[in-house]
Structure formats: C-alpha cells, structure tokens
Design a protein around this motif. Structure first.
Motif, PDB file in Angstrom:
ATOM      1  N   GLY A   1      18.685  52.581  61.812  1.00 57.41           N
ATOM      2  CA  GLY A   1      19.322  53.888  61.749  1.00 57.41           C
ATOM      3  C   GLY A   1      19.517  54.424  63.159  1.00 57.41           C
ATOM      4  N   GLU A   2      19.572  55.741  63.295  1.00 52.75           N
ATOM      5  CA  GLU A   2      19.776  56.322  64.610  1.00 52.75           C
ATOM      6  C   GLU A   2      18.499  56.236  65.440  1.00 52.75           C
ATOM      7  N   ALA A   3      18.668  56.070  66.742  1.00 47.21           N
ATOM      8  CA  ALA A   3      17.525  56.048  67.658  1.00 47.21           C
ATOM      9  C   ALA A   3      16.850  57.413  67.658  1.00 47.21           C
ATOM     10  N   GLY A   4      15.532  57.414  67.951  1.00 43.94           N
ATOM     11  CA  GLY A   4      14.798  58.668  68.003  1.00 43.94           C
ATOM     12  C   GLY A   4      15.076  59.419  69.298  1.00 43.94           C
ATOM     13  N   VAL A   5      14.747  60.703  69.292  1.00 43.88           N
ATOM     14  CA  VAL A   5      14.913  61.534  70.480  1.00 43.88           C
ATOM     15  C   VAL A   5      13.788  61.249  71.460  1.00 43.88           C
ATOM     16  N   MET A   6      14.130  61.080  72.727  1.00 45.86           N
ATOM     17  CA  MET A   6      13.164  60.867  73.803  1.00 45.86           C
ATOM     18  C   MET A   6      12.201  59.715  73.510  1.00 45.86           C
ATOM     19  N   GLY A   7      12.767  58.615  73.024  1.00 47.76           N
ATOM     20  CA  GLY A   7      11.961  57.415  72.798  1.00 47.76           C
ATOM     21  C   GLY A   7      11.258  57.372  71.462  1.00 47.76           C
ATOM     22  N   GLY A   8      11.554  58.299  70.567  1.00 42.38           N
ATOM     23  CA  GLY A   8      10.940  58.295  69.244  1.00 42.38           C
ATOM     24  C   GLY A   8      11.397  57.107  68.423  1.00 42.38           C
ATOM     25  N   SER A   9      10.692  56.832  67.332  1.00 43.50           N
ATOM     26  CA  SER A   9      11.026  55.689  66.495  1.00 43.50           C
ATOM     27  C   SER A   9      12.397  55.865  65.841  1.00 43.50           C
ATOM     28  N   ALA A  10      13.066  54.750  65.614  1.00 46.85           N
ATOM     29  CA  ALA A  10      14.412  54.773  65.013  1.00 46.85           C
ATOM     30  C   ALA A  10      14.318  54.998  63.506  1.00 46.85           C
ATOM     31  N   GLY A  11      15.366  55.571  62.955  1.00 44.84           N
ATOM     32  CA  GLY A  11      15.457  55.715  61.510  1.00 44.84           C
ATOM     33  C   GLY A  11      15.856  54.395  60.869  1.00 44.84           C
ATOM     34  N   ASP A  12      16.064  54.420  59.582  1.00 46.62           N
ATOM     35  CA  ASP A  12      16.439  53.216  58.837  1.00 46.62           C
ATOM     36  C   ASP A  12      17.899  53.299  58.387  1.00 46.62           C
ATOM     37  N   LEU A  13      18.463  52.150  58.103  1.00 44.53           N
ATOM     38  CA  LEU A  13      19.833  52.071  57.586  1.00 44.53           C
ATOM     39  C   LEU A  13      19.764  51.666  56.120  1.00 44.53           C
ATOM     40  N   TYR A  14      20.428  52.438  55.269  1.00 41.94           N
ATOM     41  CA  TYR A  14      20.477  52.131  53.836  1.00 41.94           C
ATOM     42  C   TYR A  14      21.897  51.682  53.483  1.00 41.94           C
ATOM     43  N   ILE A  15      22.000  50.460  52.971  1.00 32.47           N
ATOM     44  CA  ILE A  15      23.298  49.914  52.572  1.00 32.47           C
ATOM     45  C   ILE A  15      23.436  50.077  51.065  1.00 32.47           C
ATOM     46  N   VAL A  16      24.454  50.830  50.645  1.00 38.59           N
ATOM     47  CA  VAL A  16      24.698  51.067  49.226  1.00 38.59           C
ATOM     48  C   VAL A  16      25.817  50.129  48.771  1.00 38.59           C
ATOM     49  N   ILE A  17      25.531  49.329  47.756  1.00 38.27           N
ATOM     50  CA  ILE A  17      26.461  48.286  47.298  1.00 38.27           C
ATOM     51  C   ILE A  17      27.442  48.838  46.261  1.00 38.27           C
ATOM     52  N   HIS A  18      28.702  48.416  46.394  1.00 42.21           N
ATOM     53  CA  HIS A  18      29.740  48.709  45.403  1.00 42.21           C
ATOM     54  C   HIS A  18      30.407  47.381  45.035  1.00 42.21           C
ATOM     55  N   VAL A  19      30.313  46.986  43.774  1.00 44.25           N
ATOM     56  CA  VAL A  19      30.899  45.715  43.328  1.00 44.25           C
ATOM     57  C   VAL A  19      32.281  45.989  42.744  1.00 44.25           C
ATOM     58  N   LYS A  20      33.294  45.314  43.291  1.00 46.54           N
ATOM     59  CA  LYS A  20      34.675  45.505  42.831  1.00 46.54           C
ATOM     60  C   LYS A  20      34.856  45.007  41.399  1.00 46.54           C
ATOM     61  N   GLU A  21      35.782  45.636  40.696  1.00 51.98           N
ATOM     62  CA  GLU A  21      36.113  45.173  39.341  1.00 51.98           C
ATOM     63  C   GLU A  21      36.791  43.808  39.422  1.00 51.98           C
TER      64      GLU A  21
END
Length: 389
Positions: A254-274
């Motif tokens: 995810g996004e980097a933390g402020v002033m060297g803080g830990s980074a957030g996470d990235l959540y991938i949401v799946i969409h399956v085509k018809e």
C-alpha cells in the motif's frame, strides 16, 4: 436517592457488588466511551457522568479501596468521615478522570504517541508506536479476469499510482546529513496538552508528529513527509477458484508510511467477466446446448465444451427438451480444498423451421405411422385437461 446523596459506585458502572475485576473493567470501558466529552461535545450532563464513572472505577478497581467502600460506603473517602481513611481514597482524593481513562484505554503518561484504543475511538494523533512515524494507507485495486483464468489460476502484473518511499531521504523526511534537535513545540515530549474545562487532553504534537524531535533541514524532495508519488508494478498470483468479490491482500504494497512509518497493504478485488458459453453457479458451471430433434428421438453422442477441452456426452433415446445432464468434477476449482464443482448441461430440442417437400412428406408419413395426426397432444396431458373440452 435523596438530593445530594452520591450514587452507588456499582450502580453507576452497572455491575453487581461481587463483580470480577474483568467485569468491572469491561463495564467502565462501555460507560467511558458512552459519556466521553469528545463523543458528547457541549453536553454537561455527559461530562459529569464521565467524571462519576471514572471516580467509581478508580475506587472499585483497587482491592484496598474497594474493601473500604464495601464496608463504609462513600463515608470511607470523606474528610472526617467514619471510615478508616479520613484523608480520602488511598490518601489524597481522586485523580483526573482522564488519567483513569488513559490507564484503561492504553494511553499512559506524557511521552511518545499514545496509540491503543484511545485513538481508535477518538481520533487521537498517529504515533503508532513509531516515534512520530505514521502507517501508510491501505489501497484497493480492482482487477478484471476471464472465467478461464479464474478456473485455472493466473499470475498478473498490475500497475498503479501510490505514495511510495522518498528515495532521496529513504523515507526519513530529513535532508541527508541533517542534524536532529528537540522539538520546540512539545520540548521532546511528543505530545501537547490542551484544556477542555476541568479536563486536560494530551494530543500528538502537530510539529514533530509525536517523535519529540525534528530535523534541522527537511528533505527537499518530499518536504519532510518521507514519501512521494510513484508508479508501482507488482506481480500478483491469483489462485484457482476465485470469484467476483474475492479479495487478495498484498502486505506492504500500500502507501508508504509518513516519516519512515510502516507501509499499508494493497487489497486486490477480483471481478470475473461474464462468459459467452458458461454461466457460473457457485463452484458449478452451467451451459445450454441445442440439439436436433432427431438426436433427441433416436439418441446418440455429442461433444460438449468444458474448461479442460471437449468431452463426450451420451444423449439417450427419447430425451426431452430441458433435460439436464451432469458432468462430475468438470466445474470450477474450489478456492479452499482443491476439489472441483460439476458442469451442468441443459439440452433444448430444436424444431426445424423450414422443410423441403421431400422432408415434409417423410415427416407426415412418420406422423401417420405414430398416430400423431389423430392425437397431436400428449395423451397424459389430455387426460388431465379433458374436463375443459
């Protein structure tokens, strides 16, 4: 209760006199959140109740004070009262109710970022236990994949914009070589105190963000934040069996933390085509196939599509339109467990819409031979409906 008489401490907390230590703490947490001034701005009654429940909990959480209260009641803590401690509870009266609150909710003393449930409930400052560094935000990425990719699993490279760590200062927010000094606003405490009536509220220092110090020169590239906009590319492994709405978590992307803080996470949401052939129903796949009426009449075999290629399906003689066949294990992989669903195939009998004279004559002869000309409607249906004729 008579006018001026103090309310029973157990009654204030909503617990029985013999309540356990954990029950007392749980009851106080609930009441403190309900009546906290930050939750009830300008409400003097709530402010007074917050003071009362904090006073009650301060007494009953301490075994010695609780024993005195159980024996003598409020008189145990009154100057010149009949209890054994004329000088107040434990000697010295009651504390600031906010001190009791901070003790229970995880924000003690005056140094560093408080963190804990205090900030969770009331939006306090962002120390996160990292000396002023703030954790980066989580991000969401919506990814569309085909049904075939969902069935087999796939690896995808995705690209997205985010706030990443500043390469110039390595995320510290300081110009390389810059010296560190004590923050002039909080004088190194990491917090500042503001007054709200008789309450004293500690908040994370707005200048140093809880670190207690600041750099002589902030980073010229990121202006001291420790992060900058960038385009990130990562590879994501998508397991077989995912469906629309499935979420994959990529830790630290995810996004980097402020002033060297830990980074957030990235959540991938799946969409399956018809799909143009298959319709997904949970772990099963459903498809409709038209067959000729001659095949339905005399029977035979056909090739049908599956996720693994073609399969052979036997059509028994006399198959009716709408009959559903099941191919075991030819459906979608189950996300957990490794098994597969089934493939359901519904057949529809096609009636020819145009016949040449020779075909029409042969069908008429067939109808005569079967007696269809005299009984064009199924006999079973006619027996049910004959009262209408």
């Amino acid at each position: 209760m008579a006018t001026g008489q103090k309310q029973d401490y157990y009654e204030l907390l909503g617990v029985a006199k013999g309540a356990s230590e954990e029950e007392l703490k749980k009851a106080y947490r609930k009441k403190a959140v309900q009546f906290h001034p930050d939750k009830n701005p300008g409400n003097k009654e709530a402010e007074e109740m917050f003071k009362k429940v904090s006073e009650a909990y301060e007494v009953v959480k301490d075994p010695e004070k609780r024993a005195a209260y159980d024996r003598y009641g409020h008189a145990a803590f009154q100057q010149g009262g009949g209890g054994p401690r004329g000088g107040g509870a434990g000697g010295g009266g009651f504390h600031d109710p906010f001190d009791v609150f901070r003790e229970v909710f995880g924000q003690r003393g005056g140094g560093g970022g408080g963190g804990g449930i205090f900030e969770e409930f009331f939006g306090g400052g962002g120390g996160n236990g990292e000396g002023g560094a703030g954790r980066g935000s989580d991000l969401r990425y919506d990814l569309e994949i085909s049904l075939e990719e969902a069935a087999r699993g796939v690896e995808k490279e995705i690209s997205f914009r985010k706030l990443g760590e500043c390469r110039h200062c390595s995320g510290s927010g300081a110009e390389p070589g810059s010296k560190k000094s004590t923050c002039p606003t909080c004088r190194g405490a990491g917090q500042v105190t503001t007054s709200r009536g008789f309450f004293h509220v500690r908040q994370v220092c707005p200048t140093c963000h809880g670190s207690g110090s600041r750099f002589e020169k902030v980073c010229a590239k990121c202006s001291g934040e420790g992060r900058m906009q960038e385009t990130a590319k990562i590879n994501i492994k998508i397991p077989a069996g995912v469906d629309t709405g499935s979420k994959l978590r990529s830790t630290g992307n995810g996004e980097a933390g402020v002033m060297g803080g830990s980074a957030g996470d990235l959540y991938i949401v799946i969409h399956v085509k018809e799909h143009e052939v298959f319709e997904r129903q949970g772990d099963d796949l459903f498809t409709e196939i038209p067959i000729k009426f001659t095949l339905a009449t005399i029977g035979g075999t056909i090739h049908v599509p599956t996720m693994e290629g073609k399969a052979t399906l036997k059509i028994p003689a006399g198959t009716q339109s709408g009959t559903t066949f099941r191919l075991k294990g030819r459906g979608m992989a189950q996300l957990r467990g490794g098994a597969h669903g089934d493939q359901l195939i519904r057949v529809h009998v096609e009636v020819p819409t145009s016949l040449n004279s020779d075909q029409k004559k042969k069908l008429e002869d067939f109808a005569q031979a079967c007696g269809d000309a005299d009984e064009p409607v199924s006999k079973s249906f006619f027996e049910k409906a004959k009262k209408f004729f």
